[in-house]
Design a protein around this motif. Structure first.
Motif, PDB file in Angstrom:
ATOM      1  N   ASP A 172      -8.494  -4.339   2.559  1.00 37.02           N
ATOM      2  CA  ASP A 172      -8.973  -5.218   1.482  1.00 37.02           C
ATOM      3  C   ASP A 172      -8.085  -6.453   1.339  1.00 37.02           C
ATOM      4  OD1 ASP A 172     -10.974  -3.401   0.972  1.00 37.02           O
ATOM      5  OD2 ASP A 172      -9.966  -2.465  -0.731  1.00 37.02           O
ATOM      6  N   ALA A 173      -6.770  -6.253   1.360  1.00 39.65           N
ATOM      7  CA  ALA A 173      -5.836  -7.366   1.181  1.00 39.65           C
ATOM      8  C   ALA A 173      -5.924  -8.373   2.320  1.00 39.65           C
ATOM      9  CB  ALA A 173      -4.413  -6.838   1.061  1.00 39.65           C
ATOM     10  N   THR A 181      -6.990   1.854   2.885  1.00 38.16           N
ATOM     11  CA  THR A 181      -8.050   0.964   2.409  1.00 38.16           C
ATOM     12  C   THR A 181      -7.513  -0.301   1.748  1.00 38.16           C
ATOM     13  OG1 THR A 181      -9.416   2.921   2.070  1.00 38.16           O
ATOM     14  CG2 THR A 181     -10.145   0.870   1.029  1.00 38.16           C
ATOM     15  N   PRO A 182      -6.453  -0.235   0.918  1.00 37.87           N
ATOM     16  CA  PRO A 182      -5.951  -1.469   0.294  1.00 37.87           C
ATOM     17  C   PRO A 182      -5.445  -2.497   1.304  1.00 37.87           C
ATOM     18  CG  PRO A 182      -5.128   0.468  -0.877  1.00 37.87           C
ATOM     19  CD  PRO A 182      -5.773   0.964   0.378  1.00 37.87           C
ATOM     20  N   SER A 225     -13.729   5.137   2.390  1.00 37.71           N
ATOM     21  CA  SER A 225     -13.698   4.010   3.317  1.00 37.71           C
ATOM     22  C   SER A 225     -13.290   4.470   4.715  1.00 37.71           C
ATOM     23  CB  SER A 225     -12.694   2.965   2.816  1.00 37.71           C
ATOM     24  OG  SER A 225     -12.371   2.052   3.833  1.00 37.71           O
ATOM     25  N   GLY A 252      -8.625  -8.778   4.257  1.00 41.84           N
ATOM     26  CA  GLY A 252      -9.994  -9.173   4.542  1.00 41.84           C
ATOM     27  C   GLY A 252     -10.467  -8.682   5.888  1.00 41.84           C
ATOM     28  N   CYS A 277       0.830  -1.207   0.000  1.00 42.36           N
ATOM     29  CA  CYS A 277       0.000   0.000   0.000  1.00 42.36           C
ATOM     30  C   CYS A 277       0.865   1.258   0.000  1.00 42.36           C
ATOM     31  CB  CYS A 277      -0.917  -0.019   1.220  1.00 42.36           C
ATOM     32  SG  CYS A 277      -1.903   1.467   1.476  1.00 42.36           S
ATOM     33  N   THR A 314     -12.538  -6.546   8.381  1.00 37.53           N
ATOM     34  CA  THR A 314     -13.835  -5.875   8.354  1.00 37.53           C
ATOM     35  C   THR A 314     -14.221  -5.303   9.704  1.00 37.53           C
ATOM     36  OG1 THR A 314     -14.983  -7.974   8.778  1.00 37.53           O
ATOM     37  CG2 THR A 314     -14.672  -7.325   6.459  1.00 37.53           C
ATOM     38  N   TYR A 358     -11.340   2.971   6.446  1.00 35.94           N
ATOM     39  CA  TYR A 358      -9.950   2.538   6.571  1.00 35.94           C
ATOM     40  C   TYR A 358      -8.978   3.483   5.858  1.00 35.94           C
ATOM     41  CZ  TYR A 358     -12.432  -1.737   7.785  1.00 35.94           C
ATOM     42  OH  TYR A 358     -13.289  -2.644   8.353  1.00 35.94           O
TER      43      TYR A 358
END
Length: 320
Positions: free
Chosen positions: A283-284, A279-280, A273, A286, A263, A288, A275
């Motif tokens: 996402d990477a 954000t990446p 987001s 998972g 990132c 939440t 995050y």
């Protein structure tokens, strides 16, 4: 040499986390970590009375690091001992025992840069006043390398294990390798589901030091941290569980580091987001979980990688 010193976990409820302290039943009894302001009177004193011990007889208060859920009850506990107990903390985290304001400053310098909550700083200030029983000067500052005598043949060695905080320490009961680490072994995080540390390189090195040099026979954790499948450990781990927790902590840090570095190399970008700007990474991995839930380990750790990445870039820029 220390042999057969009994350790009693002392658990106090607080929010989403249980607060764990530990009573070391030595000739000069010790309590490791102190929970919050209410913990000594409402949790520790009755628990000690139930096993035939008195909180007034505690002579050592050993703090693994400076976060409010570990030092919050220190002043209250010290008062209950008639101010006779020695209060021990690493010099790097001592400001968090001396000053409630230092907790607000830590928030502003780290995770507060990313949380989109105008009331965040006020919330940290309110929490510091509510759950820290009093500002105080420690009796003894340590750096790591010291040996403390708890009376008779009972000694505790102090080991610097920075990463979660700059002044995180391990207290080791010599001879039996019972090791108290506070929050320095995060595994995959506690109820928040993300490991939290301010210095990723320091955290990684400290985990390796615990694994390779100290090699705990018993490992005492500040919270019930979780395995990769989400199931929690207890706060008192045997030798096999300790090895597993250290291995999983290193594996979790490696996964976060890979995502964070990718990132940062790509460049941070603001998004909608919660995050953002990382954000990446969420996402990477998972991830939440709610990144705004205090103590917000997501942003604490990612800010650590960002600072580390900046230093690396600066070094490359100036390297011959």
């Amino acid at each position: 040499m220390t042999h057969d010193v009994t350790v009693h976990p002392l658990v106090s409820p607080w929010g989403r986390f249980g607060l764990s302290s530990f009573f070391v039943d030595a000739p000069e009894p010790a309590i490791v970590d102190t929970g919050i302001a209410s913990s000594p009177a409402e949790g520790m004193a009755p628990a000690l009375e139930a096993i035939g011990r008195r909180i007034e007889d505690v002579r050592w208060i050993l703090l693994t690091h400076g976060h409010i859920d570990h030092v919050g009850g220190a002043h209250a506990l010290w008062e209950l001992t008639g101010r006779r107990a020695q209060v021990v903390i690493h010099e790097a985290d001592a400001p968090m025992l001396r000053s409630r304001r230092s907790h607000v400053e830590e928030y502003r310098a780290g995770r507060g840069r990313y949380l989109r909550d105008a009331e965040g700083e006020a919330g940290v200030a309110a929490a510091a006043h509510a759950v820290i029983s009093g500002e105080m000067e420690p009796s003894l500052l340590v750096r790591g390398g010291e040996t403390l005598s708890l009376g008779g043949d009972v000694t505790v060695s102090v080991h610097a294990i920075p990463g979660h905080t700059p002044g995180s320490v391990a207290y080791v009961l010599d001879g039996q390798r019972s090791v108290f680490v506070g929050d320095a072994v995060q595994v995959h995080g506690a109820a928040n589901g993300f490991p939290g540390y301010t210095d990723p390189a320091g955290y990684r090195g400290s985990l390796r030091y615990l694994r390779d040099e100290i090699r705990p026979r018993r490992l005492y954790l500040g919270h019930p941290y979780r395995r990769a499948d989400g199931t929690p450990y207890g706060v008192e781990l045997d030798e096999a569980q300790a090895r597993e927790a250290l291995a999983q902590s290193l594996a979790a840090e490696h996964r976060v580091a890979e995502a964070a570095c990718a990132c940062l190399d790509a460049g941070l970008g603001e998004t909608d987001s919660p995050y953002s700007p990382f954000t990446p990474v969420a996402d990477a991995l998972g991830y939440t979980g709610d990144p705004a839930l205090e103590p917000s380990p997501f942003f604490t750790s990612l800010h650590g990688y960002r600072a580390q990445h900046h230093q690396t870039v600066q070094y490359r820029s100036f390297a011959p």
